[in-house]
Design a protein around this motif. Structure first.
Motif, PDB file in Angstrom:
ATOM      1  N   MET A   1     -52.234  38.281   3.926  1.00  0.00           N
ATOM      2  CA  MET A   1     -51.349  37.167   3.802  1.00  0.00           C
ATOM      3  C   MET A   1     -51.965  35.910   4.393  1.00  0.00           C
ATOM      4  SD  MET A   1     -47.661  39.060   4.409  1.00  0.00           S
ATOM      5  CE  MET A   1     -47.000  37.705   5.260  1.00  0.00           C
ATOM      6  N   ARG A   2     -52.765  36.063   5.424  1.00  0.00           N
ATOM      7  CA  ARG A   2     -53.382  34.888   6.046  1.00  0.00           C
ATOM      8  C   ARG A   2     -54.273  34.126   5.082  1.00  0.00           C
ATOM      9  NH1 ARG A   2     -55.396  38.124  11.087  1.00  0.00           N
ATOM     10  NH2 ARG A   2     -53.367  38.622  11.931  1.00  0.00           N
ATOM     11  N   ASN A   3     -54.912  34.860   4.184  1.00  0.00           N
ATOM     12  CA  ASN A   3     -55.827  34.235   3.227  1.00  0.00           C
ATOM     13  C   ASN A   3     -55.143  33.856   1.925  1.00  0.00           C
ATOM     14  OD1 ASN A   3     -57.942  34.622   5.024  1.00  0.00           O
ATOM     15  ND2 ASN A   3     -58.338  36.669   4.255  1.00  0.00           N
ATOM     16  N   GLY A   4     -53.824  34.004   1.856  1.00  0.00           N
ATOM     17  CA  GLY A   4     -53.101  33.652   0.650  1.00  0.00           C
ATOM     18  C   GLY A   4     -53.292  34.625  -0.495  1.00  0.00           C
ATOM     19  N   ARG A   5     -53.645  35.857  -0.165  1.00  0.00           N
ATOM     20  CA  ARG A   5     -53.869  36.865  -1.204  1.00  0.00           C
ATOM     21  C   ARG A   5     -52.776  37.924  -1.105  1.00  0.00           C
ATOM     22  NH1 ARG A   5     -59.978  38.589  -0.460  1.00  0.00           N
ATOM     23  NH2 ARG A   5     -59.095  40.346  -1.571  1.00  0.00           N
ATOM     24  N   ILE A   6     -51.721  37.754  -1.898  1.00  0.00           N
ATOM     25  CA  ILE A   6     -50.619  38.700  -1.931  1.00  0.00           C
ATOM     26  C   ILE A   6     -50.464  39.174  -3.367  1.00  0.00           C
ATOM     27  CG2 ILE A   6     -48.159  39.015  -1.508  1.00  0.00           C
ATOM     28  CD1 ILE A   6     -48.393  36.641   0.474  1.00  0.00           C
ATOM     29  N   HIS A   7     -50.425  40.483  -3.532  1.00  0.00           N
ATOM     30  CA  HIS A   7     -50.395  41.063  -4.873  1.00  0.00           C
ATOM     31  C   HIS A   7     -49.339  42.164  -4.924  1.00  0.00           C
ATOM     32  CE1 HIS A   7     -54.243  39.035  -5.267  1.00  0.00           C
ATOM     33  NE2 HIS A   7     -54.636  39.672  -4.178  1.00  0.00           N
ATOM     34  N   GLY A   8     -48.858  42.414  -6.115  1.00  0.00           N
ATOM     35  CA  GLY A   8     -47.905  43.495  -6.310  1.00  0.00           C
ATOM     36  C   GLY A   8     -48.205  44.239  -7.595  1.00  0.00           C
ATOM     37  N   MET A   9     -47.843  45.533  -7.595  1.00  0.00           N
ATOM     38  CA  MET A   9     -48.134  46.373  -8.746  1.00  0.00           C
ATOM     39  C   MET A   9     -46.986  47.359  -8.953  1.00  0.00           C
ATOM     40  SD  MET A   9     -51.277  49.104  -9.195  1.00  0.00           S
ATOM     41  CE  MET A   9     -52.455  47.888  -8.668  1.00  0.00           C
ATOM     42  N   PHE A  10     -46.584  47.549 -10.193  1.00  0.00           N
ATOM     43  CA  PHE A  10     -45.602  48.566 -10.546  1.00  0.00           C
ATOM     44  C   PHE A  10     -46.212  49.929 -10.247  1.00  0.00           C
ATOM     45  CE2 PHE A  10     -43.713  51.148 -14.129  1.00  0.00           C
ATOM     46  CZ  PHE A  10     -42.477  51.292 -13.544  1.00  0.00           C
ATOM     47  N   HIS A  11     -45.577  50.726  -9.407  1.00  0.00           N
ATOM     48  CA  HIS A  11     -46.193  51.954  -8.896  1.00  0.00           C
ATOM     49  C   HIS A  11     -46.500  52.987  -9.975  1.00  0.00           C
ATOM     50  CE1 HIS A  11     -42.561  54.495  -9.073  1.00  0.00           C
ATOM     51  NE2 HIS A  11     -41.922  53.358  -8.855  1.00  0.00           N
ATOM     52  N   ASN A  12     -45.792  52.977 -11.108  1.00  0.00           N
ATOM     53  CA  ASN A  12     -46.084  53.970 -12.148  1.00  0.00           C
ATOM     54  C   ASN A  12     -47.417  53.734 -12.857  1.00  0.00           C
ATOM     55  OD1 ASN A  12     -43.894  55.563 -11.706  1.00  0.00           O
ATOM     56  ND2 ASN A  12     -42.700  54.795 -13.411  1.00  0.00           N
ATOM     57  N   LEU A  13     -48.037  52.597 -12.633  1.00  0.00           N
ATOM     58  CA  LEU A  13     -49.363  52.391 -13.225  1.00  0.00           C
ATOM     59  C   LEU A  13     -50.377  53.369 -12.646  1.00  0.00           C
ATOM     60  CD1 LEU A  13     -49.770  48.508 -13.388  1.00  0.00           C
ATOM     61  CD2 LEU A  13     -49.286  50.071 -15.260  1.00  0.00           C
ATOM     62  N   MET A  14     -50.155  53.804 -11.413  1.00  0.00           N
ATOM     63  CA  MET A  14     -51.120  54.688 -10.759  1.00  0.00           C
ATOM     64  C   MET A  14     -50.997  56.140 -11.201  1.00  0.00           C
ATOM     65  SD  MET A  14     -53.026  52.785  -8.984  1.00  0.00           S
ATOM     66  CE  MET A  14     -53.913  53.935  -7.967  1.00  0.00           C
ATOM     67  N   SER A  15     -49.831  56.549 -11.705  1.00  0.00           N
ATOM     68  CA  SER A  15     -49.609  57.969 -11.989  1.00  0.00           C
ATOM     69  C   SER A  15     -49.525  58.269 -13.487  1.00  0.00           C
ATOM     70  CB  SER A  15     -48.330  58.429 -11.291  1.00  0.00           C
ATOM     71  OG  SER A  15     -47.227  57.674 -11.750  1.00  0.00           O
ATOM     72  N   THR A  16     -50.087  57.398 -14.303  1.00  0.00           N
ATOM     73  CA  THR A  16     -50.080  57.592 -15.753  1.00  0.00           C
ATOM     74  C   THR A  16     -51.478  57.254 -16.284  1.00  0.00           C
ATOM     75  OG1 THR A  16     -49.519  55.307 -16.313  1.00  0.00           O
ATOM     76  CG2 THR A  16     -47.673  56.798 -15.827  1.00  0.00           C
ATOM     77  N   PRO A  17     -51.723  57.475 -17.569  1.00  0.00           N
ATOM     78  CA  PRO A  17     -53.008  57.046 -18.132  1.00  0.00           C
ATOM     79  C   PRO A  17     -53.237  55.544 -18.024  1.00  0.00           C
ATOM     80  CG  PRO A  17     -52.003  58.669 -19.561  1.00  0.00           C
ATOM     81  CD  PRO A  17     -50.969  58.316 -18.510  1.00  0.00           C
ATOM     82  N   LEU A  18     -52.200  54.798 -17.671  1.00  0.00           N
ATOM     83  CA  LEU A  18     -52.363  53.358 -17.470  1.00  0.00           C
ATOM     84  C   LEU A  18     -53.071  53.034 -16.156  1.00  0.00           C
ATOM     85  CD1 LEU A  18     -48.839  52.241 -18.672  1.00  0.00           C
ATOM     86  CD2 LEU A  18     -50.998  52.004 -19.903  1.00  0.00           C
ATOM     87  N   ASN A  19     -53.517  54.049 -15.445  1.00  0.00           N
ATOM     88  CA  ASN A  19     -54.197  53.796 -14.174  1.00  0.00           C
ATOM     89  C   ASN A  19     -55.459  52.958 -14.337  1.00  0.00           C
ATOM     90  OD1 ASN A  19     -55.997  55.693 -15.176  1.00  0.00           O
ATOM     91  ND2 ASN A  19     -55.544  57.207 -13.615  1.00  0.00           N
ATOM     92  N   ILE A  20     -55.999  52.868 -15.543  1.00  0.00           N
ATOM     93  CA  ILE A  20     -57.142  51.973 -15.774  1.00  0.00           C
ATOM     94  C   ILE A  20     -56.742  50.534 -15.489  1.00  0.00           C
ATOM     95  CG2 ILE A  20     -56.720  51.749 -18.262  1.00  0.00           C
ATOM     96  CD1 ILE A  20     -60.144  51.764 -16.523  1.00  0.00           C
ATOM     97  N   VAL A  21     -55.506  50.166 -15.827  1.00  0.00           N
ATOM     98  CA  VAL A  21     -55.007  48.813 -15.557  1.00  0.00           C
ATOM     99  C   VAL A  21     -54.893  48.607 -14.048  1.00  0.00           C
ATOM    100  CG1 VAL A  21     -53.079  47.222 -15.886  1.00  0.00           C
ATOM    101  CG2 VAL A  21     -53.786  48.727 -17.751  1.00  0.00           C
ATOM    102  N   ALA A  22     -54.372  49.602 -13.344  1.00  0.00           N
ATOM    103  CA  ALA A  22     -54.256  49.519 -11.885  1.00  0.00           C
ATOM    104  C   ALA A  22     -55.632  49.411 -11.236  1.00  0.00           C
ATOM    105  CB  ALA A  22     -53.517  50.742 -11.343  1.00  0.00           C
ATOM    106  N   THR A  23     -56.584  50.183 -11.740  1.00  0.00           N
ATOM    107  CA  THR A  23     -57.941  50.147 -11.193  1.00  0.00           C
ATOM    108  C   THR A  23     -58.571  48.776 -11.397  1.00  0.00           C
ATOM    109  OG1 THR A  23     -58.176  52.509 -11.622  1.00  0.00           O
ATOM    110  CG2 THR A  23     -60.202  51.250 -11.285  1.00  0.00           C
ATOM    111  N   GLU A  24     -58.391  48.197 -12.572  1.00  0.00           N
ATOM    112  CA  GLU A  24     -58.922  46.854 -12.826  1.00  0.00           C
ATOM    113  C   GLU A  24     -58.287  45.832 -11.880  1.00  0.00           C
ATOM    114  OE1 GLU A  24     -58.379  45.751 -16.894  1.00  0.00           O
ATOM    115  OE2 GLU A  24     -59.957  47.087 -17.602  1.00  0.00           O
ATOM    116  N   ALA A  25     -56.972  45.911 -11.718  1.00  0.00           N
ATOM    117  CA  ALA A  25     -56.283  44.956 -10.850  1.00  0.00           C
ATOM    118  C   ALA A  25     -56.759  45.091  -9.407  1.00  0.00           C
ATOM    119  CB  ALA A  25     -54.775  45.159 -10.927  1.00  0.00           C
ATOM    120  N   LEU A  26     -56.844  46.310  -8.916  1.00  0.00           N
ATOM    121  CA  LEU A  26     -57.294  46.516  -7.533  1.00  0.00           C
ATOM    122  C   LEU A  26     -58.725  46.025  -7.333  1.00  0.00           C
ATOM    123  CD1 LEU A  26     -55.736  50.023  -6.839  1.00  0.00           C
ATOM    124  CD2 LEU A  26     -55.091  47.858  -5.765  1.00  0.00           C
TER     125      LEU A  26
END
Length: 65
Positions: A1-26
Protein backbone atom coordinates in the motif's frame (compact mmCIF):
# COMPACT_ATOMS: atom_id res chain seq x y z
CA UNK A 1 0.00 0.00 0.00
CA UNK A 2 2.88 2.37 0.67
CA UNK A 3 3.94 2.17 -2.96
CA UNK A 4 0.40 2.62 -4.28
CA UNK A 5 0.19 -0.95 -5.53
CA UNK A 6 -3.14 -2.45 -4.46
CA UNK A 7 -4.68 -5.26 -6.46
CA UNK A 8 -7.64 -7.57 -6.20
CA UNK A 9 -8.58 -10.85 -7.82
CA UNK A 10 -11.72 -12.99 -7.91
CA UNK A 11 -10.63 -16.07 -5.93
CA UNK A 12 -12.19 -18.61 -8.33
CA UNK A 13 -9.60 -17.70 -10.96
CA UNK A 14 -7.07 -19.71 -8.97
CA UNK A 15 -9.09 -22.94 -8.73
CA UNK A 16 -10.24 -23.32 -12.35
CA UNK A 17 -8.56 -23.61 -15.76
CA UNK A 18 -8.72 -19.81 -15.73
CA UNK A 19 -5.68 -19.87 -13.44
CA UNK A 20 -3.61 -18.77 -16.45
CA UNK A 21 -5.33 -15.37 -16.10
CA UNK A 22 -4.49 -15.29 -12.38
CA UNK A 23 -0.88 -16.25 -13.11
CA UNK A 24 -0.55 -13.47 -15.68
CA UNK A 25 -2.03 -10.92 -13.28
CA UNK A 26 0.22 -11.96 -10.40
CA UNK A 27 3.32 -11.90 -12.61
CA UNK A 28 2.45 -8.42 -13.85
CA UNK A 29 1.73 -7.14 -10.33
CA UNK A 30 4.83 -8.65 -8.70
CA UNK A 31 7.32 -7.92 -11.51
CA UNK A 32 5.86 -5.18 -13.71
CA UNK A 33 9.21 -4.49 -15.35
CA UNK A 34 9.47 -8.11 -16.56
CA UNK A 35 5.83 -8.83 -17.33
CA UNK A 36 4.40 -5.42 -18.20
CA UNK A 37 3.44 -6.66 -21.64
CA UNK A 38 1.05 -9.30 -20.26
CA UNK A 39 -2.63 -8.39 -20.53
CA UNK A 40 -4.89 -10.65 -18.44
CA UNK A 41 -8.00 -8.86 -19.75
CA UNK A 42 -6.96 -9.72 -23.29
CA UNK A 43 -6.48 -13.34 -22.22
CA UNK A 44 -10.03 -13.40 -20.82
CA UNK A 45 -11.28 -11.97 -24.12
CA UNK A 46 -9.48 -14.71 -26.05
CA UNK A 47 -10.80 -17.43 -23.73
CA UNK A 48 -14.31 -16.06 -24.26
CA UNK A 49 -13.86 -15.98 -28.03
CA UNK A 50 -12.22 -19.37 -28.47
CA UNK A 51 -13.50 -21.63 -25.71
CA UNK A 52 -16.66 -20.49 -23.93
CA UNK A 53 -20.24 -20.72 -25.16
CA UNK A 54 -21.29 -18.48 -22.25
CA UNK A 55 -18.71 -15.70 -22.02
CA UNK A 56 -17.26 -14.42 -18.78
CA UNK A 57 -18.66 -11.01 -17.95
CA UNK A 58 -17.83 -8.84 -14.99
CA UNK A 59 -14.81 -7.67 -13.09
CA UNK A 60 -12.30 -10.37 -12.19
CA UNK A 61 -9.17 -8.27 -11.60
CA UNK A 62 -8.74 -4.77 -10.22
CA UNK A 63 -5.83 -2.37 -9.80
CA UNK A 64 -6.31 0.52 -7.40
CA UNK A 65 -3.99 3.42 -8.00
Amino acid sequence: MRNGRIHGMFHNLMSTPLNIVATEALAKWIHPSLFGDLDPAQTIDEINRRFLSVPLKGIYLVDLK
